[in-house]
Design a protein around this motif. Structure first.
Motif, short mmCIF file in Angstrom:
data_model
loop_
_atom_site.label_atom_id
_atom_site.label_comp_id
_atom_site.label_asym_id
_atom_site.label_seq_id
_atom_site.Cartn_x
_atom_site.Cartn_y
_atom_site.Cartn_z
N PRO A 152 0.81 -1.23 0.00
CA PRO A 152 0.00 0.00 0.00
C PRO A 152 0.84 1.28 0.00
CG PRO A 152 -0.90 -1.58 1.56
CD PRO A 152 0.44 -2.12 1.12
N ARG A 153 2.13 1.19 0.35
CA ARG A 153 2.99 2.38 0.36
C ARG A 153 3.66 2.62 -0.98
NH1 ARG A 153 7.36 2.21 4.08
NH2 ARG A 153 7.43 4.43 3.62
N LEU A 154 3.57 1.65 -1.89
CA LEU A 154 4.25 1.79 -3.19
C LEU A 154 3.40 2.65 -4.12
CD1 LEU A 154 6.55 0.91 -5.10
CD2 LEU A 154 5.13 -1.06 -5.75
N LYS A 155 4.00 3.74 -4.62
CA LYS A 155 3.23 4.63 -5.49
C LYS A 155 3.28 4.18 -6.94
CE LYS A 155 3.39 8.90 -2.84
NZ LYS A 155 3.95 10.25 -2.88
N ASN A 156 4.35 3.48 -7.34
CA ASN A 156 4.47 3.06 -8.75
C ASN A 156 3.43 2.01 -9.08
OD1 ASN A 156 7.11 3.54 -7.42
ND2 ASN A 156 7.87 3.49 -9.52
N ASP A 157 3.14 1.92 -10.37
CA ASP A 157 2.38 0.78 -10.89
C ASP A 157 3.28 -0.46 -10.74
OD1 ASP A 157 1.07 -1.10 -12.43
OD2 ASP A 157 0.69 0.25 -14.12
N LEU A 158 2.77 -1.50 -10.11
CA LEU A 158 3.61 -2.69 -9.86
C LEU A 158 3.84 -3.52 -11.12
CD1 LEU A 158 5.05 -4.40 -7.65
CD2 LEU A 158 2.86 -5.58 -7.27
N VAL A 159 2.88 -3.47 -12.04
CA VAL A 159 2.93 -4.39 -13.19
C VAL A 159 4.20 -4.19 -14.04
CG1 VAL A 159 1.73 -5.12 -15.29
CG2 VAL A 159 0.45 -4.75 -13.17
N PRO A 160 4.54 -2.94 -14.43
CA PRO A 160 5.77 -2.78 -15.23
C PRO A 160 7.02 -3.26 -14.49
CG PRO A 160 4.47 -0.76 -15.23
CD PRO A 160 3.84 -1.66 -14.24
#
Ligand code: AMP
Ligand code: GLY
Length: 430
Positions: free
Chosen positions: A298-306
Motif C-alpha cells: 500500500p505504500r508503493l506509489k508506482n504501478d507494480l505491473v511494469p
C-alpha cells in the motif's frame, strides 16, 4: 494485459489489490483466490501445486504475466514449467528457489559468499548430530533442511530439548523428507526485520523495510505463526543499516547466485536479525512475505505491473521506486486456536464498515458461501491502514479491526508497539 496470480492468502489479496489499480490490466485471475480476492478478480479453482493445470489455463487464456505467491510451487519448479511453455512468469527458477527450499544449501551458500549469518554445522546423519550436541553450547537452534510450513525451526535451551528436536526431525520424520538433513546453529539475539528486493538476475530494487510479528501472543510470546501483523517502514533500520544490508547481504546474494549458475529473479526476502554485531541473515525466502506484503504494497506509489514485467525481462535498471512517506500497519485477525487447531465456517460481519478512509481489509482464510463471507483458515484477515506516522496507522488499523466480527476471533493488540523504542531513540539523537 491478462494477469494470473497463484495463491490464496493475504499476500495474494494485497498483490491483486495493487495490480487491479494498474491501467495496463484488463483481466485479472487468481488461482484459487479467496473470498476477498473474488470481489476484484476472477477466481479459478486450481490449486497452486497443480502446475499442469495452471500452465494449461495460462495457455488457454493467453495470460501475459503470471505471479506466483507462495513458496511451495516455486520450490517445485513451477517457473521452469511456465518458461518451457513460453509463458511469462514472475518468480525464481527451481534452482534459485533452493535459497528457501534447503537451509543446508542456503547456509553453505552464505558461508561461501561471506554473507553474515549465525555460525552453523550441517548434518545428514542422526548419530553424528547427536554427538555434536554433546559438547555444544546452549541455547542453539535446530532446523529441518526443507520446507516445513514454518514449523521446522526449533530453539533449544538445553541438550534434552536438542535431542528431542533431532529425534523428531531425523528419526520420527515429522516433516517427512524435509528432515533428511538438519542445520544446527548458534542462537542469535536481537530484533528481526524483513528486507525484500525485486530482482531480475542481475539487478535488484530494494522495497521499503517491514517488521513481522511471528509469535501468536502480545509481547512476542507463545508459539510461532505465519505472522500476526506487520508494519512498514521498520524504524530500527537507519539508512546506514540499510546500506550495510545492501552491500553485505543483498548484493553478494545476487552475485553469488549468478556464480552458482542460478540467477535470482523474483522477490528475494532476507529475514534478518539485527544483532549487536550488525545484521545477520536468519533465512532467505524467495517470495513476498505474508503479512509483510500487506504492509509494504500500500505504500508503493508506482504501478507494480511494469516492475514485475521488468524483473522477467531483465530490465529492472530502468526503474526507481516511489514510496508514500506514511506508515502502514497490518493487523492479522485469526481463528481462535491458531496456530493449533481451530474451527472454520463462521460468518464475518463489518467488512464494509472497516474498509473506510485509508483502511483496506485483505482476506486470507475466507471464502464466499451462499452470498456470505465465512472463515476458512487460521489467518483470516489482514486489516491494514496507512497513517501519518506509525501511531496514526496503528490507531486506524485497530479502529477498523473493532468493526469486524466473527466467532472466536483472535488478534494481537500490540502490532507496531515494539517500533517506538527506535522512534524515540531516533528523536533523542537528532
Ligand atoms: P526461519 O524459518 O529460519 O526464519 O526461522 C523461523 C524463526 O525462528 C525466525 O523468524 C526466528 O524468529 C527464529 N530463528 C531462526 N534462526 C534463529 C537463530 N539462529 N537464532 C535465533 N532465532 C532464530
Ligand atoms: N511473514 C513471514 C513469511 O512470509 O515467511
Amino acid at each position: 494485459m491478462k494477469i494470473l496470480i497463484v495463491g490464496s492468502g493475504g499476500r495474494e489479496h494485497a498483490l491483486a489489490w495493487k495490480i487491479k489499480q494498474s491501467p495496463l490490466v484488463k483481466d485479472l485471475y487468481c488461482a484459487p483466490g479467496n473470498g476477498g480476492i473474488a470481489e476484484i478478480a476472477e477466481c479459478v479453482d486450481i490449486q497452486p501445486n497443480d502446475t499442469e493445470r495452471l500452465v494449461n489455463f495460462a495457455l488457454e487464456k493467453r495470460i501475459d504475466l503470471t505471479i506466483i505467491g507462495p513458496e511451495a510451487p516455486l520450490v517445485d519448479g513451477i517457473v521452469d514449467h511456465f518458461q518451457v511453455n513460453k509463458l511469462k512468469v514472475f518468480g525464481p527458477s527451481k534452482s534459485a528457489a533452493r535459497l528457501e527450499a534447503s537451509k543446508v544449501f542456503s547456509k553453505e551458500f552464505m558461508h561461501k559468499c561471506n554473507i553474515p549469518t549465525a555460525a552453523f554445522k550441517t548434518f545428514d546423519d542422526f548419530q553424528t548430530a547427536l554427538d555434536f550436541i554433546e559438547q555444544a553450547q546452549f541455547p542453539l537452534v535446530v532446523k529441518a533442511d526443507g520446507l516445513a510450513a514454518g514449523k521446522g525451526v526449533i530453539i533449544c535451551k538445553d541438550k534434552d530439548a536438542a535431542q528431542k528436536a533431532l529425534t523428531q526431525i531425523m528419526q520420527d520424520k515429522v516433516f517427512k523428507d524435509a528432515g533428511n538433513k538438519v542445520v544446527i546453529e548458534e542462537c542469535l539475539e536481537g530484533e528481526e526485520v524483513s528486507i525484500l528486493a525485486i530482482c531480475d538476475g542481475q539487478d535488484y530494487i530494494l522495497l521499503e523495510s517491514s517488521q513481522d510479528h511471528k509469535r501468536i501472543f502480545d509481547e512476542d510470546l507463545g508459539p510461532n505463526t505465519g505472522g500476526m501483523g506487520a508494519y512498514s517502514p521498520a524504524p530500527i533500520l537507519t539508512s546506514e543499516l540499510i546500506n550495510k544490508i545492501e552491500a553485505r547481504i543483498i548484493e553478494p546474494t545476487i552475485r553469488g547466485m549468478n556464480r552458482e549458475g542460478a540467477p535470482f529473479k523474483g522477490v528475494l526476502y532476507a529475514g534478518l536479525m539485527i544483532t549487536k554485531e550488525g545484521p545477520l541473515v536468519l533465512e532467505y525466502n524467495v517470495r513476498f512475505g505474508d503479512p509483510e506484503a500487506q504492509a509494504v504494497l500500500p505504500r508503493l506509489k508506482n504501478d507494480l505491473v511494469p516492475i514485475l514485467l521488468a524483473s522477467c525481462e531483465e530490465r529492472l535498471n530502468e526503474f526507481e521506486l516511489d514510496w508514500d512517506k506514511k506508515s502502514c500497519v497490518c493487523v492479522v485477525m485469526s481463528s481462535g486456536g491458531y496456530p493449533g487447531e481451530y474451527k472454520t465456517g463462521y460468518e464475518i460481519t463489518g467488512l464494509d464498515a472497516a474498509a473506510e478512509n485509508e483502511s483496506v481489509v485483505f482476506h486470507a482464510g475466507t471464502k464466499l458461501e451462499d452470498g456470505k463471507i465465512v472463515t476458512s483458515g487460521g489467518r483470516v484477515l489482514g486489516v491494514t491502514a496507512l497513517g501519518k506516522g506509525l501511531q496514526a496507522a496503528i490507531d486506524s488499523a485497530y479502529k477498523a479491526v473493532e468493526k469486524i466480527h466473527f466467532e472466536s476471533c483472535f488478534f494481537r493488540r500490540d502490532i507496531g508497539a515494539k517500533a517506538f523504542i527506535h522512534i524515540s531513540q531516533a528523536s533523542t539523537q537528532r
